[in-house]
Design an enzyme around this catalytic site. Structure first.
Site, short mmCIF file in Angstrom:
data_model
loop_
_atom_site.label_atom_id
_atom_site.label_comp_id
_atom_site.label_asym_id
_atom_site.label_seq_id
_atom_site.Cartn_x
_atom_site.Cartn_y
_atom_site.Cartn_z
N LYS A 6 20.51 -24.37 -8.39
CA LYS A 6 19.72 -23.15 -8.52
C LYS A 6 19.26 -22.67 -7.15
O LYS A 6 19.02 -23.49 -6.26
CB LYS A 6 18.46 -23.45 -9.35
CG LYS A 6 18.67 -23.60 -10.83
CD LYS A 6 17.34 -23.88 -11.53
CE LYS A 6 17.52 -24.18 -13.00
NZ LYS A 6 17.98 -23.03 -13.79
N ARG B 256 21.44 -27.51 -23.36
CA ARG B 256 22.21 -27.49 -24.60
C ARG B 256 23.11 -28.71 -24.73
O ARG B 256 23.38 -29.17 -25.84
CB ARG B 256 23.03 -26.18 -24.68
CG ARG B 256 24.07 -26.05 -23.59
CD ARG B 256 24.63 -24.64 -23.45
NE ARG B 256 23.66 -23.72 -22.83
CZ ARG B 256 23.91 -22.44 -22.58
NH1 ARG B 256 25.07 -21.90 -22.92
NH2 ARG B 256 22.99 -21.69 -22.00
N1 BES Z 1 16.04 -24.59 -17.72
C1 BES Z 1 16.86 -23.46 -17.59
C2 BES Z 1 16.32 -22.23 -18.32
C3 BES Z 1 15.04 -21.66 -17.78
C4 BES Z 1 15.07 -20.56 -16.94
C5 BES Z 1 13.80 -22.16 -18.16
C6 BES Z 1 13.90 -20.02 -16.45
C7 BES Z 1 12.63 -21.61 -17.67
C8 BES Z 1 12.68 -20.53 -16.83
C9 BES Z 1 18.25 -23.76 -18.14
O1 BES Z 1 18.66 -25.06 -18.05
C10 BES Z 1 19.21 -22.94 -17.35
O2 BES Z 1 19.35 -23.20 -16.19
N2 BES Z 1 19.89 -22.00 -17.98
C11 BES Z 1 20.83 -21.18 -17.34
C12 BES Z 1 22.05 -21.07 -18.21
C13 BES Z 1 23.18 -20.34 -17.55
C14 BES Z 1 23.80 -21.21 -16.48
C15 BES Z 1 24.17 -19.98 -18.62
C16 BES Z 1 20.20 -19.80 -17.14
O3 BES Z 1 19.53 -19.34 -18.07
O4 BES Z 1 20.31 -19.23 -16.07
MN MN Z 2 19.60 -25.47 -16.14
#
Ligand code: BES
Ligand code: MN
Ligand code: ZN
Length: 495
Positions: free
Chosen positions: A278, A352
């Site tokens: 990230k 997931r």
């Molecule tokens: N933990 C994150 C989702 C999240 C985002 C929680 C912001 C709290 C605040 C999750 O694991 C994630 O990274 N999701 C990705 C999925 C994407 C790669 C399809 C996302 O939402 O960017």
């Molecule tokens: Mn994630």
């Protein structure tokens, strides 16, 4: 924090909270009591000098005598007040009380609120009010000050002031108090650093909880997770030096359970994104990616205290999502417990992948309902923002019941669809499905992914990525962990 119910004259509160609507006088016993203490100066201030108008969540501090202060909270126009707005007013009073030096206890008038609207989101009786006060006052008073050298004095007791206390009020107040403990527990755990809150730390916490509340507990280590075939979950945690743990706590009632429910909380103790790392700004808050786990651990403690005649299983697949030489990689195919294969398209869609195995595990428990709660997708923030939880599932009746309960509890939810078409988004050439599709319909697509791993026909999925720990305050809770859905889930479980 102590939670008490008291007759008005017997209060031991340093601060007493009463209310005014913008368009109606308060003629309650508590208000009269406060007014008398102030030699009618209080009513003069309000009704003659109009020091406070009574707009929603407006507060007015007033010294009654040398030991006691009053806080008058505005409730806005009477016909417009809802349970949720009232909760915001209570939290606002709590925050106001924190500014009163030396105050150790706070008392609240119990209010009954009747409008012409016949929905139960607006109207509330004294027992409903008791629940709202115990939870929302605690929210207003909450502080995570463990690491601050300069800790302010804080309020240690919340009292409900009412002359006609009855069993209904006492019972509701108890549920409110236990819900409030659950929320405080979850918020503290979410606030704690990820260097402390590792999978092992959470497992140890589960063990303490099981001892204190006499709950059955199973903790599975890395090898046992492998033996159970939870290789999807295992893949996510393999890049971290902190080993994964899978926990399962069980609350059993004394009598035959009326219903059995499994509650799964996403437990990524830190989500760096993995090899799909990230950007810094997005990673900053990712210690909160175990909010689901904290939520379900808080809830089972409240349930153990309330002792309803239901069976509750609390489950979490705990691990860290980290980049390293041993991380799971883009293009890897992992096999979940139910044999379905997943092509890893993006290592940051890890939640997931862990939940897939947790859902399969829940299928082995013979429960009537499965509910998962997860900080799953950034997309839910795009769709619903920071104050509405996304609700999905495969049973419309269960979804409707849950959403109805969230309204009664003053929490915002909105249903998002799961459609068969979503299958196309995750189509893989080499596995049963990929773990991510494009950017479109991210929340629903993630939910469709999860639906492949449950056999339950009463499966409910809550996406709290926007609501668990937003960086902006809302009208009830300051920024940071909110304990969202804890009230709704507790009341849903015991209903
Ligand atoms: N933990 C994150 C989702 C999240 C985002 C929680 C912001 C709290 C605040 C999750 O694991 C994630 O990274 N999701 C990705 C999925 C994407 C790669 C399809 C996302 O939402 O960017
Ligand atoms: Mn994630
Ligand atoms: Zn995550």
């Amino acid at each position: 924090m102590r939670f008490l119910t008291k007759k008005i004259e017997q209060n031991e509160s340093d601060v007493i909270v009463s209310y005014i609507y913008e368009d109606a006088k308060n003629e309650s016993e508590v208000f009269e009591y406060l007014d008398k203490l102030s030699n009618n100066e209080l009513s003069k201030q309000i009704y003659e000098y109009k020091t406070i108008k009574g707009t929603l969540a407006e507060t007015f501090k007033f010294s009654l005598n040398k030991d006691k202060k009053a806080i008058i909270v505005g409730l806005g126009k009477k016909e417009k007040l809802t349970r949720q707005k009232f909760a915001q007013c209570i939290a606002s009073a709590g925050r106001c009380a924190k500014t009163i030096q030396g105050a150790k206890s706070i008392g609240f008038e119990l209010l009954e609120h009747k409008t012409k609207c016949d929905c139960n989101y607006s109207n509330f009786e004294k027992h409903d009010c008791a629940k709202i006060i115990f939870t929302s006052a605690r929210i207003g008073l909450y502080e995570f000050n463990k690491y601050l050298s300069d800790k302010k004095e804080s309020i240690e007791a919340i009292e409900l002031l009412e002359n006609n206390l009855n069993q209904e009020i006492e019972t509701a107040a108890q549920i409110g108090a236990y819900s409030s403990f659950a929320m405080k527990f979850a918020k503290d755990l979410i606030n704690e650093s990820a260097q402390i809150v590792t999978p092992e730390y959470v497992a140890n916490l589960a063990s303490e909880i099981s001892k204190e509340h006499k709950l059955e507990l199973k903790i599975y280590n890395k090898n046992q997770i492998k033996e159970m075939g939870m290789n999807a979950f295992l893949a996510v945690g393999q890049g971290s030096v902190n080993e994964p743990k899978f926990i399962h706590l069980k609350y059993k009632p004394k009598s035959t359970p009326r219903k059995k429910i499994a509650l799964i909380g996403k437990g990524i103790t830190f989500d760096s994104g993995g090899l799909d790392i990230k950007p810094a700004a997005s990673m900053l808050t990712m210690k909160t990616d175990m909010s689901g786990a904290a939520t379900v651990l808080g809830i089972i403690q409240a349930i153990a205290k309330i002792e309803p005649d239901i069976e509750l299983h609390v489950i979490s697949a705990l691990c860290e999502n980290m980049p390293s030489g041993s991380s799971y990689k883009q293009g890897d195919v992992v096999i979940a417990k139910n044999g379905k294969t997943i092509e890893i398209d993006n290592t940051d869609a890890e939640g997931r992948v862990t939940l897939a195995d947790a859902l399969c595990y829940a299928d082995t428990l013979g429960v009537d309902e499965v509910i998962d709660i997860a900080t799953l997708t950034g997309a839910v923030i795009v769709s619903l923002g920071h104050n509405i939880t996304g609700v999905m599932g495969n049973n419309q009746k269960q979804i409707d019941n849950f959403i109805e309960m969230s309204k009664k509890c003053g929490e915002n939810t909105w249903q998002m669809p799961i459609l068969e078409e979503m299958k196309d988004n995750l189509k893989s050439e080499i596995a049963d499905m990929k773990n991510t599709g494009g950017r479109n319909a991210g929340t629903s697509t993630a939910a469709w992914f999860l639906s492949n791993f449950t056999k339950s026909n009463s499966w409910l999925h809550l996406d709290i990525a926007g609501t668990a720990a937003p960086e902006k305050s809302n009208k009830e809770t300051l920024k940071g962990p909110t304990g969202v859905m804890i009230r709704t889930l507790i009341n849903y479980l015991i209903s």
